[in-house]
Design an enzyme around this catalytic site. Sequence first.
Site, PDB file in Angstrom:
ATOM      1  N   TRP A  10       0.856  -1.271  -0.097  1.00  0.00           N
ATOM      2  CA  TRP A  10       0.016  -0.098   0.093  1.00  0.00           C
ATOM      3  C   TRP A  10       0.823   1.151  -0.010  1.00  0.00           C
ATOM      4  CZ3 TRP A  10      -4.417  -1.056   4.036  1.00  0.00           C
ATOM      5  CH2 TRP A  10      -5.125  -2.235   3.802  1.00  0.00           C
ATOM      6  N   GLU A  98      11.999   2.006  -3.452  1.00  0.00           N
ATOM      7  CA  GLU A  98      11.711   3.310  -2.841  1.00  0.00           C
ATOM      8  C   GLU A  98      12.497   3.618  -1.452  1.00  0.00           C
ATOM      9  OE1 GLU A  98       7.429   3.253  -2.907  1.00  0.00           O
ATOM     10  OE2 GLU A  98       7.617   3.228  -5.223  1.00  0.00           O
ATOM     11  N   GLU A 168      11.727  -6.391  -8.899  1.00  0.00           N
ATOM     12  CA  GLU A 168      10.887  -5.204  -9.433  1.00  0.00           C
ATOM     13  C   GLU A 168      11.879  -4.427 -10.253  1.00  0.00           C
ATOM     14  OE1 GLU A 168       7.447  -4.511  -6.603  1.00  0.00           O
ATOM     15  OE2 GLU A 168       9.047  -3.593  -5.843  1.00  0.00           O
ATOM     16  N   GLY A 174       5.036   1.874 -10.871  1.00  0.00           N
ATOM     17  CA  GLY A 174       4.475   3.197 -10.867  1.00  0.00           C
ATOM     18  C   GLY A 174       4.263   3.819 -12.029  1.00  0.00           C
ATOM     19  N   SER A 214       3.843  -2.202 -12.048  1.00  0.00           N
ATOM     20  CA  SER A 214       2.559  -2.052 -12.784  1.00  0.00           C
ATOM     21  C   SER A 214       2.062  -3.426 -13.189  1.00  0.00           C
ATOM     22  CB  SER A 214       3.047  -1.215 -14.166  1.00  0.00           C
ATOM     23  OG  SER A 214       3.788   0.048 -13.918  1.00  0.00           O
ATOM     24  N   GLY A 235       1.504  -2.562  -6.295  1.00  0.00           N
ATOM     25  CA  GLY A 235       1.500  -1.249  -5.751  1.00  0.00           C
ATOM     26  C   GLY A 235       0.024  -0.682  -6.019  1.00  0.00           C
ATOM     27  N   GLY A 236       0.087   0.316  -6.841  1.00  0.00           N
ATOM     28  CA  GLY A 236      -1.231   0.930  -7.361  1.00  0.00           C
ATOM     29  C   GLY A 236      -2.524   0.182  -7.472  1.00  0.00           C
TER      30      GLY A 236
HETATM   31  P1  PGA Z   1       3.270  -0.645  -8.787  1.00  0.00           P
HETATM   32  O1  PGA Z   1       4.242  -0.821  -7.697  1.00  0.00           O
HETATM   33  O2  PGA Z   1       2.391  -1.657  -8.933  1.00  0.00           O
HETATM   34  O3  PGA Z   1       2.394   0.729  -8.702  1.00  0.00           O
HETATM   35  O4  PGA Z   1       4.251  -0.548  -9.911  1.00  0.00           O
HETATM   36  C1  PGA Z   1       4.862  -2.013  -7.404  1.00  0.00           C
HETATM   37  C2  PGA Z   1       5.730  -1.900  -6.031  1.00  0.00           C
HETATM   38  O5  PGA Z   1       6.399  -0.900  -5.992  1.00  0.00           O
HETATM   39  O6  PGA Z   1       5.876  -2.770  -5.343  1.00  0.00           O
END
Ligand code: PGA
Length: 252
Positions: A10, A98, A168, A174, A214, A235-236
């Site tokens: 999240w 991140e 990733e 994202g 993504s 993520g999103g």
């Molecule tokens: P995303 O993020 O699905 O929004 O690209 C994935 C993640 O950072 O774990």
Amino acid sequence: MRKPYIAGNWKMNMAPSEGRAFASALLDAVKESGADVKMMVAPPFVTIPAVLEVLKDSPIIVAAQNMADHDKGAYTGEVSPLFLLDLGVNTVILGHSERRQYYGETNESINRKILLALSHSMDVVYCIGETLEERESGKLEEVLSAQLEVGLKDVKSEDMKHITIAYEPVWAIGTGKTATPEDAESAHEFIRKTVQSLFSKDIAENLIIQYGGSVKANNVKALMAKENIDGALVGGASLSVADFLPILTFDK
Ligand code: PGA
């Protein structure tokens, strides 16, 4: 046989009240859907207790997005693995890009966290992946090797059952850009081979390797069809039931 493992990260979304309501809606939808993959959500620290009220004793694991590299002491602003365990949280995402990009985490500092989490028998989703610049300059394998070698340094073979790897590619997070299933598969294959050389064939074969970046309802099937892709870190698309449920039920 590797059971698919789908996780929702999240990030810094969902205040406690929102997280509680969302978890409740997600649980209802999951129950009706008959989803039978391994499922996890990782709320922000302060939202974890509210989400646990709803998801404790459910098939959805509640994880943390990060933790400190010490058990306790003068580390202002940090959250101890012992506090997570006290809440009933036994799973943690470590090394997310991140955290590496914005908060200075390195393979070495992440390794300290991984070893600490394993010392408490916690399950770890260890994130690795290359930047666009690294990929374009032909350094993909070098980067992944270092992330695995240094990040998993001193991890005992018997503890590898607690480790999930999330591949990733940073440029796909994202951004709406997904690695093609073929590109992702070749990175996953490389990761499995590297883990085999660091540990054993048996450990490599049983290792769950999630893809992240993504992942959406419309690409999850093609990704999951690949031999070495065993799950997704989302993520999103994990922030709405309408988007996340089809990912959890990709095999239905
Ligand atoms: P995303 O993020 O699905 O929004 O690209 C994935 C993640 O950072 O774990």
